[in-house]
Scaffold this active site. Sequence first.
Site, PDB file in Angstrom:
ATOM      1  N   THR A 114     -30.159  13.221  47.462  1.00 13.91           N
ATOM      2  CA  THR A 114     -29.535  13.129  46.140  1.00 13.91           C
ATOM      3  C   THR A 114     -28.394  12.128  46.229  1.00 13.91           C
ATOM      4  O   THR A 114     -27.437  12.320  46.980  1.00 13.91           O
ATOM      5  CB  THR A 114     -29.008  14.494  45.633  1.00 13.91           C
ATOM      6  OG1 THR A 114     -28.087  15.026  46.571  1.00 13.91           O
ATOM      7  CG2 THR A 114     -30.148  15.474  45.401  1.00 13.91           C
ATOM      8  N   VAL A 117     -24.817  13.504  45.380  1.00  8.75           N
ATOM      9  CA  VAL A 117     -24.125  14.438  46.276  1.00  8.75           C
ATOM     10  C   VAL A 117     -24.339  14.042  47.736  1.00  8.75           C
ATOM     11  O   VAL A 117     -23.399  13.722  48.448  1.00  8.75           O
ATOM     12  CB  VAL A 117     -24.575  15.907  46.042  1.00  8.75           C
ATOM     13  CG1 VAL A 117     -23.881  16.841  47.035  1.00  8.75           C
ATOM     14  CG2 VAL A 117     -24.275  16.343  44.612  1.00  8.75           C
ATOM     15  N   CYS A 118     -25.585  14.020  48.192  1.00  7.55           N
ATOM     16  CA  CYS A 118     -25.872  13.803  49.620  1.00  7.55           C
ATOM     17  C   CYS A 118     -25.512  12.401  50.098  1.00  7.55           C
ATOM     18  O   CYS A 118     -25.143  12.218  51.257  1.00  7.55           O
ATOM     19  CB  CYS A 118     -27.351  14.060  49.906  1.00  7.55           C
ATOM     20  SG  CYS A 118     -27.911  15.708  49.454  1.00  7.55           S
ATOM     21  N   THR A 119     -25.633  11.409  49.206  1.00  2.00           N
ATOM     22  CA  THR A 119     -25.434  10.015  49.617  1.00  2.00           C
ATOM     23  C   THR A 119     -24.017   9.533  49.380  1.00  2.00           C
ATOM     24  O   THR A 119     -23.438   8.833  50.217  1.00  2.00           O
ATOM     25  CB  THR A 119     -26.411   9.084  48.860  1.00  2.00           C
ATOM     26  OG1 THR A 119     -27.724   9.636  48.916  1.00  2.00           O
ATOM     27  CG2 THR A 119     -26.434   7.695  49.455  1.00  2.00           C
TER      28      THR A 119
END
Length: 195
Positions: A114, A117-119
Amino acid sequence: MSAQPFTADNAAMLLIDHQVGTMGWVRSIPFESMKANALALARTAKAVDIPLVLTSSMEEYAQGPLLAELQEIAPKEFEARTRRQGVVNAMDDEGFAAAVRQSGRKKLIIAGVTNDVCTVYPTLTALQLGYDVQVVADAGGSPAKMADDIAIRRMEKAGATITSTVQLLAELAENWTSERGGKIIPFVMGLMPQQ
């Protein structure tokens, strides 16, 4: 930020949270496209000896396990993956940050499942730490297009280069007739639209 191109000799690849549950939350890009792009990145890293660092978040919860294909493509890296327990920014996890440092590379190719969020957070942290970062935006997505657009703008404004999977693979190939280029061509062709 350095203008030097990213090559298989100077870059490391970080794949963040490509887990079966989390991938189902992405709506800004078709699931199969995102999955194919993430796996093409992993296959390329293995084919041309780019250090590959994997991480997952809370696999035993809704996020689920990492893609099984990653275990087939990169069994050693899959086994060594950093299993974060609730730490949102992967670069805040000492195990993951240490794995990135151990790659010995100052140029990071980052793809998270994502982007919003994740990146975004590991990208911002890596830039603050002096890394050169390319974000492969189409190897992830977000629950909404607006969320994706905002995350990409934020990363770009902070100094990250935003790229696509095929664009990055072409940059790493350098020359399609070289040995390295020949190893990457099949992964590019596998992403091309079928007639």
